[in-house]
Structure formats: structure tokens, C-alpha cells
Design an enzyme around this catalytic site. Structure first.
Site, short mmCIF file in Angstrom:
data_model
loop_
_atom_site.label_atom_id
_atom_site.label_comp_id
_atom_site.label_asym_id
_atom_site.label_seq_id
_atom_site.Cartn_x
_atom_site.Cartn_y
_atom_site.Cartn_z
N SER A 43 7.35 -4.78 -7.88
CA SER A 43 6.12 -4.08 -7.47
C SER A 43 5.98 -3.95 -5.96
CB SER A 43 4.89 -4.79 -8.04
OG SER A 43 4.75 -6.07 -7.47
N LYS B 20 0.76 -8.69 -3.24
CA LYS B 20 0.45 -7.28 -3.03
C LYS B 20 0.09 -7.07 -1.57
CE LYS B 20 0.59 -6.58 -7.56
NZ LYS B 20 1.73 -5.89 -8.19
#
Length: 277
Positions: free
Chosen positions: A101, A174
Site C-alpha cells: 500500500s 500510511k
């Protein structure tokens, strides 16, 4: 006129022979010898061995005996574990990247060093910083349990002192897109924060900022951050959890710290700065 002298033969016999006076140099030598003798007596009355060295063994002179290896090795291991625990608790902690990701900034299998000292010194997440945070609620599927009690206990112990990544693996990484009070929106291929377009050079090749998912405008609650992955088309981030707690935003208290560096593998070492810039 004649002078009668007293008879001195008896006196001479009692006085004995005349001893000549010692020269000045001899007196000095005698004084030095007396001082040396007094020094030896004050030191315990022992004479040094020939050549001025003590004949006592080294261990006796120092008063210390070497510790056996079965004491030294466990002591060194205990000190190492304490140091590792202090580093993990207050300085840096290592996490493993489990998914793609954040590609290509962070790749699957990378181990990253997270700066845990930053939050202790007043740091707060800012836009553009990659951060590690604890799952705010069902972002990750349940993790399978280790059926072997021995390896499970060993893994938990090593994870506790920071020698291996956290065993429960309920942490995510993230990039911070917006912070508390800011409004974020994505439409077409453009991401905006408070109405201004965001330049994102870190995006995975082939991705655009929205990756086919328009949303917003969303105002991030105070004390929260909005996070998205760099591989925007392969990241289940804030965009996909808008029905959850915080409307998809992550509480700042869940943030472990900024990602400062890739520390493994050697071919992908990278430094993002003290606060992940």
C-alpha cells in the site's frame, strides 16, 4: 720553669682508640639508608623482591578475581536486553511492511525505523509525513494465532524488548494527507486540502491522487489525521473507512511516530529525516 704534667695513662686506657670522623658524603648516605628503612617499616615491614617488584601474584595485587564465563555471558545478555528495551520504548522501534500500500516508497518486507522520541518531545503529525499507527478499529482482519506455545512465547518476549517487529501486527503505515480542522476532497484526479491542490510526487507510478475513488469534502476532526497510501489504487486507507469511528480519520493518540528510515534490506536503505520528511 718546669711544669709537672698529670699522668694520663689511665685516662687513655679508658677512652679507647680514637675513631676518625666520617666524611660528609658518608653521613648523607647514612641518612638516605635510614629514610629507606623507615619507609619499608611504614609500608608493613616488607622488603621488595629483587629488582624492586613485588613477588605477590597479579590477582592479589589488584584485589580482583576474573568472573567465570557462565556469569559474564548472562550478565552481558541482560544488559543488552535492557538497552534494547530502552531503545524500543523511548527512541526507535522497528516495524515490517506487510503489504504494497505504500509502494514504491516502502516495499513489502521492508523494515522501517519509527521515531518514538518525537511524540515525547511535542511532535505532532503533519501533512506529507509517513507514519505508523495502531489500528483504530477493524482496518485489519484478525491475525492468525501461533499454535506453538514455545515459539509464541519467544516471539512475544523478543517483540516486547524490540528485537523483532510487534507480534500482533495490528499496526499500519500510511501518509498523512490532512490534519485536524482541515478539509480534504478528491475529484477526478485531483486531491485538495482546504481547497488547494496537493502535489504528490511520491505516488506509485501509474496512480493518480484519487485512483477512481472520489470523496468529500471531509473535515477532519480535531485530534485526528486523514491518511492514505502512496500506492493509492492498492491501499484500504481513510477513504474506505468513512463509516467507521472518526469518519475514516485516525486518532493522533494512535500514532506511534514518524517513519524515519528504511533499515532493511541493505539494498533499500533510505532516510526520511528525524520526522519523516
Amino acid at each position: 720553669m718546669a711544669v709537672n704534667l698529670p699522668d694520663t695513662h689511665g685516662g687513655d686506657a679508658e677512652a679507647g682508640p680514637v675513631v676518625p670522623a666520617a666524611p660528609a658524603g658518608g653521613r648523607a648516605e647514612a641518612r638516605r639508608a635510614r629514610r629507606a628503612a623507615e619507609g619499608r617499616r611504614s609500608a608493613g615491614g616488607r622488603r621488595p623482591a629483587e629488582g624492586g617488584r613485588s613477588s605477590a601474584p597479579k590477582g592479589r595485587r589488584s584485589g580482583r578475581r576474573p568472573r567465570p564465563w557462565w556469569i559474564e555471558i548472562p550478565a552481558m545478555a541482560a544488559v543488552g536486553l535492557v538497552v534494547a528495551l530502552l531503545i524500543k520504548t523511548c527512541l526507535f522501534q522497528v516495524f515490517t511492511i506487510p503489504s504494497g500500500s505504500m509502494e514504491n516508497t516502502l516495499r513489502v518486507g521492508d523494515r522501517v525505523g519509527v521515531n518514538k522520541l518525537a511524540p515525547l518531545t511535542g511532535w505532532e503529525p503533519e501533512r506529507g509525513q509517513p507514519v505508523v499507527f495502531k489500528d483504530p478499529g477493524n482496518w485489519l482482519p484478525p491475525q492468525p494465532a501461533d499454535g506453538n506455545p514455545v515459539t509464541s512465547a519467544l516471539g512475544s518476549a523478543l517483540s516486547f524488548v524490540g528485537l523483532v517487529p510487534p507480534k500482533d501486527d495490528n499496526y499500519l503505515v500510511k501518509r498523512v494527507i490532512a490534519t485536524g480542522g482541515q478539509t480534504v476532497q478528491c475529484a477526478g484526479t485531483t486531491l485538495t486540502v482546504d481547497g488547494a491542490a496537493v502535489d504528490e510526487p511520491y505516488l506509485h507510478p501509474g496512480d493518480d491522487s484519487c485512483a477512481g475513488l472520489d470523496f468529500g469534502p471531509v473535515t477532519v476532526p480535531k485530534g485526528y489525521v486523514w491518511v492514505e497510501g502512496d500506492h493509492r489504487s492498492d491501499s484500504a486507507d481513510s477513504r474506505y473507512h468513512q463509516r467507521g469511528p472518526g469518519g475514516g480519520a485516525v486518532p493522533v493518540e494512535n500514532v506511534v511516530g514518524p517513519v524515519s528510515a528504511v533499515v532493511w534490506p541493505l539494498g533499500h536503505l533510505d532516510w526520511f529525516g528525524w520526522v519523516g520528511r
